[in-house]
Design an enzyme around this catalytic site. Structure first.
Site, PDB file in Angstrom:
ATOM      1  N   GLY A  11     -23.845  51.385  62.290  1.00 25.69           N
ATOM      2  CA  GLY A  11     -24.014  51.273  60.790  1.00 25.69           C
ATOM      3  C   GLY A  11     -24.737  50.013  60.408  1.00 25.69           C
ATOM      4  N   GLN A  12     -24.534  49.850  58.847  1.00 24.82           N
ATOM      5  CA  GLN A  12     -25.224  48.452  58.545  1.00 24.82           C
ATOM      6  C   GLN A  12     -24.966  47.374  59.166  1.00 24.82           C
ATOM      7  OE1 GLN A  12     -24.433  47.498  54.220  1.00 24.82           O
ATOM      8  NE2 GLN A  12     -26.484  46.530  54.128  1.00 24.82           N
ATOM      9  N   TYR A 143     -12.012  54.258  47.749  1.00 24.05           N
ATOM     10  CA  TYR A 143     -12.362  53.176  48.696  1.00 24.05           C
ATOM     11  C   TYR A 143     -11.324  51.796  48.558  1.00 24.05           C
ATOM     12  CZ  TYR A 143     -15.407  49.765  51.115  1.00 24.05           C
ATOM     13  OH  TYR A 143     -15.956  48.849  51.733  1.00 24.05           O
ATOM     14  N   LYS A 147      -8.776  50.010  51.000  1.00 25.64           N
ATOM     15  CA  LYS A 147      -8.551  48.752  51.148  1.00 25.64           C
ATOM     16  C   LYS A 147      -7.578  47.941  51.148  1.00 25.64           C
ATOM     17  CE  LYS A 147     -12.600  48.981  53.809  1.00 25.64           C
ATOM     18  NZ  LYS A 147     -12.395  48.524  55.238  1.00 25.64           N
TER      19      LYS A 147
HETATM   20  N1  SER Z   1     -20.612  47.305  49.420  1.00 25.46           N
HETATM   21  C1  SER Z   1     -19.485  48.070  49.261  1.00 25.46           C
HETATM   22  C2  SER Z   1     -19.627  49.213  48.263  1.00 25.46           C
HETATM   23  O1  SER Z   1     -20.326  49.010  47.337  1.00 25.46           O
HETATM   24  C3  SER Z   1     -18.385  47.200  48.639  1.00 25.46           C
HETATM   25  O2  SER Z   1     -17.610  46.645  49.647  1.00 25.46           O
HETATM   26  O3  SER Z   1     -18.898  50.150  48.138  1.00 25.46           O
END
Ligand code: SER
Length: 324
Positions: A11-12, A143, A147
């Site tokens: 991944g990135q 998301y 988290k």
């Molecule tokens: N880079 C992430 C996002 O934009 C933030 O943690 O989802």
């Protein structure tokens, strides 16, 4: 930390963190775990690598046993924008991947675990400027919910079972090697490709949307620093505020214009604007500075110059007057 399993190695972040870890701890001590995207063929042959879905606990655990792993870095996650399109998949991957990581770490008595958190843990009720370490966590994205749950679970496994878990609330990560996978801060990477290729970018956020960001070199530095920090100095565990810079799309465009004067940008905000508006504009990372000595190296100017050099090399499109 003798044998490290990096999940999400393609991944990135994984694609740049793994070479840095190999350099620091030895090629043979880093095992690359990936699911998607696949490992490039030339790497798959040479390297310690294993393919599994982080939700598959049997394969995950077997990989830890086979490679005699003592440290897991689990970078596998569905990010904010993609997570809004497939919320249940985001929950399943992010939460079950984390639970599997914590369960395996506890069962096999591993030495250490690193799982990133994110600025997505914050929400509209959080103070948005200089956001404190310990504050209100009421995110409005799936998301973010995964988290926050992940931070709470990590802290629980630390308190209850003594699992040494560490995590950083990554801001938007800007890098040139591998594209990010579906986040709200992705514009700050895309803009460089479009500026170099087409001298034009259609931005999905408004001109004045200020967000916390970090260049990949600082992301790797922070990750390794926290991994190596003395646990006796850590008062926090799963979710350290860490930042390097904050800027708006307009400020980034103006910085790019210093090298590409005819670069043009339009702003057509989409659903990601609401996500960005629920996140902090700037972050107070004094706990990370005090507990493990965090300090960034890159600001907007330095990052922009390095990114333009890297992307122009990658695309083989020279930018006049810009060399490394
Ligand atoms: N880079 C992430 C996002 O934009 C933030 O943690 O989802």
């Amino acid at each position: 930390m003798k044998k490290i399993l990096v999940i999400g190695a393609t991944g990135q972040i994984g694609s740049e963190l793994t070479p840095a870890l190999k350099k620091r701890y030895g090629e043979e001590n880093i095992v690359l775990a990936y699911y998607y995207p696949p490992l490039p063929k030339e790497l798959a042959k040479k390297e310690f690598s294993v393919q599994f879905d982080v939700r598959d606990i049997d394969k995950f655990k077997q990989a830890c046993i086979d490679y005699n792993i003592d440290t897991i870095i689990n970078l596998a996650a569905i990010l904010s924008a993609k997570g809004e399109q497939e919320p249940l998949k985001a929950w399943d991957t992010n939460i079950n991947g984390l639970i599997n990581t914590l369960e395996i770490a506890n069962e096999l008595k591993l030495e250490r675990v690193f799982v990133p958190s994110s600025i997505a843990v914050f929400g509209p009720t959080t103070p948005r400027i200089n956001t404190p370490q310990d504050t209100i966590l009421q995110p409005t994205t799936m998301y973010g919910i995964t988290k926050v749950s992940g931070e709470l679970l990590g802290n629980y496994y630390f308190m209850k079972f003594g699992v040494d878990i560490r995590g950083i609330r990554y801001p938007g990560i800007i890098s040139s090697m591998t594209l990010p996978g579906g986040g709200t801060t992705d514009y700050a990477v895309e803009i460089f490709y479009e500026a170099v290729k087409n001298k034009y970018y259609n931005c999905f956020l408004k001109a004045d949307t200020r967000l916390p960001m970090m260049y990949m070199a600082d992301c790797i530095k922070a990750t390794i620093m926290l991994l190596e920090a003395d646990i006796n100095n850590l008062k926090h565990h799963s979710g350290f505020n860490v930042t390097a810079m904050s800027f708006t799309p307009e400020e980034l465009a103006n910085e790019i214009k210093k090298y590409i004067p005819d670069f043009k940008i339009d702003y057509n905000p989409d659903f990601r604007q609401a996500i960005a508006d629920s996140w902090p504009q700037s972050i107070d990372d004094s706990c990370a500075r005090e507990e493990w000595g965090w300090q960034p190296d890159y600001d907007l100017a330095k990052m922009t110059k390095e990114m333009l050099i890297a992307i122009s090399k990658k695309l083989q499109i020279p930018i006049s007057g810009l060399t490394d």
